[in-house]
Design a protein around this motif. Structure first.
Motif, PDB file in Angstrom:
ATOM      1  N   PHE A 253     -31.999  23.009 -21.553  1.00  0.00           N
ATOM      2  CA  PHE A 253     -31.815  24.096 -22.513  1.00  0.00           C
ATOM      3  C   PHE A 253     -30.348  24.296 -22.899  1.00  0.00           C
ATOM      4  CE2 PHE A 253     -31.461  25.825 -18.276  1.00  0.00           C
ATOM      5  CZ  PHE A 253     -30.365  26.684 -18.352  1.00  0.00           C
ATOM      6  N   LEU A 254     -29.424  23.483 -22.338  1.00  0.00           N
ATOM      7  CA  LEU A 254     -27.998  23.617 -22.617  1.00  0.00           C
ATOM      8  C   LEU A 254     -27.554  22.633 -23.693  1.00  0.00           C
ATOM      9  CD1 LEU A 254     -26.379  24.013 -19.076  1.00  0.00           C
ATOM     10  CD2 LEU A 254     -26.275  25.663 -20.939  1.00  0.00           C
ATOM     11  N   SER A 255     -26.720  23.113 -24.624  1.00  0.00           N
ATOM     12  CA  SER A 255     -26.085  22.258 -25.625  1.00  0.00           C
ATOM     13  C   SER A 255     -24.598  22.169 -25.306  1.00  0.00           C
ATOM     14  CB  SER A 255     -26.279  22.830 -27.028  1.00  0.00           C
ATOM     15  OG  SER A 255     -27.647  22.876 -27.376  1.00  0.00           O
ATOM     16  N   PHE A 256     -24.070  20.934 -25.238  1.00  0.00           N
ATOM     17  CA  PHE A 256     -22.663  20.705 -24.926  1.00  0.00           C
ATOM     18  C   PHE A 256     -21.978  20.040 -26.118  1.00  0.00           C
ATOM     19  CE2 PHE A 256     -24.676  20.775 -20.752  1.00  0.00           C
ATOM     20  CZ  PHE A 256     -23.809  21.595 -20.043  1.00  0.00           C
ATOM     21  N   TYR A 257     -20.674  20.397 -26.304  1.00  0.00           N
ATOM     22  CA  TYR A 257     -19.895  19.822 -27.400  1.00  0.00           C
ATOM     23  C   TYR A 257     -18.507  19.401 -26.892  1.00  0.00           C
ATOM     24  CZ  TYR A 257     -23.468  22.605 -29.733  1.00  0.00           C
ATOM     25  OH  TYR A 257     -24.659  23.166 -30.114  1.00  0.00           O
ATOM     26  N   PRO A 258     -18.432  18.483 -25.927  1.00  0.00           N
ATOM     27  CA  PRO A 258     -17.117  18.078 -25.402  1.00  0.00           C
ATOM     28  C   PRO A 258     -16.312  17.317 -26.448  1.00  0.00           C
ATOM     29  CG  PRO A 258     -18.832  16.658 -24.533  1.00  0.00           C
ATOM     30  CD  PRO A 258     -19.536  17.747 -25.279  1.00  0.00           C
ATOM     31  N   SER A 259     -14.991  17.525 -26.429  1.00  0.00           N
ATOM     32  CA  SER A 259     -14.101  16.820 -27.349  1.00  0.00           C
ATOM     33  C   SER A 259     -12.731  16.651 -26.700  1.00  0.00           C
ATOM     34  CB  SER A 259     -13.961  17.570 -28.674  1.00  0.00           C
ATOM     35  OG  SER A 259     -13.320  18.822 -28.481  1.00  0.00           O
ATOM     36  N   VAL A 260     -12.011  15.629 -27.131  1.00  0.00           N
ATOM     37  CA  VAL A 260     -10.642  15.381 -26.691  1.00  0.00           C
ATOM     38  C   VAL A 260      -9.791  15.140 -27.928  1.00  0.00           C
ATOM     39  CG1 VAL A 260     -11.281  14.453 -24.438  1.00  0.00           C
ATOM     40  CG2 VAL A 260     -11.074  12.906 -26.393  1.00  0.00           C
ATOM     41  N   SER A 261      -8.514  15.475 -27.827  1.00  0.00           N
ATOM     42  CA  SER A 261      -7.597  15.234 -28.934  1.00  0.00           C
ATOM     43  C   SER A 261      -6.215  14.901 -28.407  1.00  0.00           C
ATOM     44  CB  SER A 261      -7.525  16.447 -29.867  1.00  0.00           C
ATOM     45  OG  SER A 261      -6.940  17.553 -29.218  1.00  0.00           O
ATOM     46  N   VAL A 262      -5.492  14.124 -29.195  1.00  0.00           N
ATOM     47  CA  VAL A 262      -4.109  13.755 -28.902  1.00  0.00           C
ATOM     48  C   VAL A 262      -3.275  14.079 -30.126  1.00  0.00           C
ATOM     49  CG1 VAL A 262      -2.507  11.902 -28.299  1.00  0.00           C
ATOM     50  CG2 VAL A 262      -4.827  11.903 -27.343  1.00  0.00           C
ATOM     51  N   LEU A 263      -2.186  14.824 -29.931  1.00  0.00           N
ATOM     52  CA  LEU A 263      -1.292  15.192 -31.021  1.00  0.00           C
ATOM     53  C   LEU A 263       0.111  14.691 -30.708  1.00  0.00           C
ATOM     54  CD1 LEU A 263      -0.612  16.779 -33.639  1.00  0.00           C
ATOM     55  CD2 LEU A 263      -0.244  18.788 -32.194  1.00  0.00           C
ATOM     56  N   ILE A 264       0.674  13.933 -31.627  1.00  0.00           N
ATOM     57  CA  ILE A 264       2.047  13.435 -31.501  1.00  0.00           C
ATOM     58  C   ILE A 264       2.880  14.096 -32.590  1.00  0.00           C
ATOM     59  CG2 ILE A 264       3.541  11.400 -31.538  1.00  0.00           C
ATOM     60  CD1 ILE A 264       1.089   9.749 -30.723  1.00  0.00           C
ATOM     61  N   HIS A 265       3.835  14.924 -32.183  1.00  0.00           N
ATOM     62  CA  HIS A 265       4.684  15.650 -33.132  1.00  0.00           C
ATOM     63  C   HIS A 265       6.107  15.102 -33.063  1.00  0.00           C
ATOM     64  CE1 HIS A 265       6.265  19.020 -35.488  1.00  0.00           C
ATOM     65  NE2 HIS A 265       7.270  19.049 -34.633  1.00  0.00           N
ATOM     66  N   ARG A 266       6.663  14.784 -34.231  1.00  0.00           N
ATOM     67  CA  ARG A 266       8.025  14.283 -34.317  1.00  0.00           C
ATOM     68  C   ARG A 266       8.781  15.019 -35.416  1.00  0.00           C
ATOM     69  NH1 ARG A 266       6.658  12.955 -30.175  1.00  0.00           N
ATOM     70  NH2 ARG A 266       6.624  10.875 -29.189  1.00  0.00           N
ATOM     71  N   SER A 267      10.048  15.325 -35.127  1.00  0.00           N
ATOM     72  CA  SER A 267      10.903  16.017 -36.083  1.00  0.00           C
ATOM     73  C   SER A 267      12.328  15.477 -35.953  1.00  0.00           C
ATOM     74  CB  SER A 267      10.888  17.531 -35.813  1.00  0.00           C
ATOM     75  OG  SER A 267      11.821  18.212 -36.626  1.00  0.00           O
ATOM     76  N   ASN A 268      13.019  15.352 -37.069  1.00  0.00           N
ATOM     77  CA  ASN A 268      14.418  14.926 -37.006  1.00  0.00           C
ATOM     78  C   ASN A 268      15.364  16.099 -36.790  1.00  0.00           C
ATOM     79  OD1 ASN A 268      14.188  16.160 -39.506  1.00  0.00           O
ATOM     80  ND2 ASN A 268      15.275  14.559 -40.629  1.00  0.00           N
ATOM     81  N   GLN A 269      14.811  17.317 -36.623  1.00  0.00           N
ATOM     82  CA  GLN A 269      15.646  18.491 -36.405  1.00  0.00           C
ATOM     83  C   GLN A 269      16.111  18.563 -34.961  1.00  0.00           C
ATOM     84  OE1 GLN A 269      17.968  20.505 -37.286  1.00  0.00           O
ATOM     85  NE2 GLN A 269      16.714  21.568 -38.844  1.00  0.00           N
ATOM     86  N   ASN A 270      17.350  18.984 -34.762  1.00  0.00           N
ATOM     87  CA  ASN A 270      17.930  19.164 -33.437  1.00  0.00           C
ATOM     88  C   ASN A 270      18.042  20.654 -33.125  1.00  0.00           C
ATOM     89  OD1 ASN A 270      18.391  16.273 -33.306  1.00  0.00           O
ATOM     90  ND2 ASN A 270      20.107  16.627 -34.709  1.00  0.00           N
ATOM     91  N   PHE A 271      18.542  20.975 -31.928  1.00  0.00           N
ATOM     92  CA  PHE A 271      18.605  22.367 -31.498  1.00  0.00           C
ATOM     93  C   PHE A 271      19.999  22.680 -30.950  1.00  0.00           C
ATOM     94  CE2 PHE A 271      17.808  25.737 -28.238  1.00  0.00           C
ATOM     95  CZ  PHE A 271      17.395  26.723 -29.112  1.00  0.00           C
ATOM     96  N   LEU A 272      20.556  23.810 -31.382  1.00  0.00           N
ATOM     97  CA  LEU A 272      21.854  24.283 -30.913  1.00  0.00           C
ATOM     98  C   LEU A 272      21.618  25.601 -30.189  1.00  0.00           C
ATOM     99  CD1 LEU A 272      24.787  23.196 -31.193  1.00  0.00           C
ATOM    100  CD2 LEU A 272      25.084  24.811 -33.069  1.00  0.00           C
TER     101      LEU A 272
END
Length: 395
Positions: A253-272
């Motif tokens: 009687f159970l419904s399952f919705y497993p999922s996986v995700s991978v996110l790669i974020h890149r920015s040329n901004q630096n931090f001061l």
């Protein structure tokens, strides 16, 4: 708002010219999904209230077998919350959006869907003040193109392209303001304005799906900060690549919705980083915003004694590529790289009280942890719980 109605009537008129039947013979349907939720949040021994209101109204016009027009207007109020990775837990947001989509069947196995979009988002921190002057208030507009390709009865590919022009009217040069406190009146907003482009593909086969998206944000005025504390001639540019996979499964009687995700974020901004207002030697961190993020979600659903029950467990792990964590004294630990962990458990059940309305009760538990111990402005290390109820009307 005038622009929204102008676009709607213009497109409606154009499609009406192409229709082969009169307006009296056109088929249309409407829907409304309106929910109110009120909750109490507990974070580090402190209680505060929260809530959410979500209203979605839409219409679908079928001109003929090959042409349809879909319209949707959505308004959302949310806050305060127990989950925040980039701001104050007590932040409130109001957002509204209008979407208009033409659905064109170009063959037995293909459908073309151009789309127009207009949106607005307002934010504020805490209960005092208003929503007008937040740095991250933004307006967006743009379009999208999607192609649905049905390769078989159980298999479909969706190809999509999206463009957004996002404007931040209040966002100014914070570095200049910090160094020259009297310069606020001489600096105009809009520094964070950017053009967003997104390219995606999704494949669904029976109960399985795979998707990938590549997003580019090109900033119009924001420059990249260098190690000498000055802006270079390069404009800021951010990029995201996201991959998702999931399945819908049934176990008794159970419904399952497993999922996986991978996110790669890149920015040329630096931090001061200025440690204080009198800091004469700020610390420079190159590529401070680059990170990889991994997310696992396990939602489930079942019916019992006439009610709908939902259970969900989610876990997110973020690894910064170059950013070192900071200790309780706000000093960088250069031998390490910052990592963030977020665990979320949600439980809710709802029960219909008539054909259109239902009541909801929900509970959430959050565990957020990081090797960055200096989290005064952005909460990273805390446990939180939220308990609430809601009311929903849907037809």
């Amino acid at each position: 708002m005038k622009n929204l109605f102008f676009i709607f009537y213009l497109l409606f008129f154009c499609f009406n010219l192409k229709a082969s039947v009169s307006i009296a013979n056109k088929k249309y349907s409407t829907y409304l999904d309106l929910s109110f939720m009120q909750n109490t949040n507990l974070v580090k021994g402190s209680y505060y209230g929260g809530g959410e209101m979500n209203s979605s109204f839409g219409m679908l016009f079928d001109f003929n077998e090959k042409n349809s027009l879909a319209l949707n207007y959505n308004i959302l109020y949310s806050g305060p919350s127990v989950v925040s990775e980039s701001g104050d837990l007590k932040e409130r947001t109001i957002s509204q959006s209008f979407t208009l989509e033409w659905q064109k069947k170009i063959s037995e196995k293909s459908r073309f869907r151009p789309q127009l979009f207009i949106g607005k988002e307002l934010r504020k921190s805490g209960s005092i003040g208003d929503f007008d002057d937040n740095l991250y208030n933004n307006n967006s507009k743009g379009f999208g193109l999607s192609l649905d390709r049905y390769v078989s009865k159980n298999s479909v590919f969706v190809y999509s392209i999206l463009y957004r022009k996002i404007e931040f009217p209040n966002y100014t040069d914070l570095l200049t303001e910090f160094r020259n406190p009297g310069s606020q009146t001489q600096i105009s907003g809009g520094l964070y304005d950017n053009n967003l482009y997104r390219f995606g593909i999704k494949w669904k086969y029976r109960n399985y799906f795979l998707s990938s998206e590549y997003t580019i944000q090109k900033y119009i005025s924001q420059k990249v900060i260098e190690d000498d504390g000055l802006y270079s001639d390069k404009k800021q540019k951010d990029g995201d690549f996201e991959f998702k996979a999931g399945v819908e499964s049934q176990f008794y009687f159970l419904s399952f919705y497993p999922s996986v995700s991978v996110l790669i974020h890149r920015s040329n901004q630096n931090f001061l980083r200025f440690k204080s207002f009198t800091d004469m030697y700020p610390v420079f961190i190159k590529n401070a915003y680059d990170y990889n993020e991994y997310y696992f979600s396990l939602p489930s659903y079942f019916k019992f004694i006439g009610a709908d029950f939902n259970l969900s467990l989610g876990y997110k792990k973020r690894y910064y590529a170059q950013r070192p964590p900071r200790n309780e004294n706000n000093d960088y630990i250069y031998s390490k790289k910052q990592t963030n962990d977020l665990l979320i458990f949600d439980f809710s059940f709802s029960r219909k009280i008539n054909e259109l309305a239902s009541v909801m009760f929900f509970f959430s538990f959050v565990n957020s942890s990081s090797n960055n111990d200096y989290d005064i402005y952005i909460p990273l290390n805390y446990n939180a719980a939220s308990l609430g109820f809601g009311y929903r009307i849907k037809y």
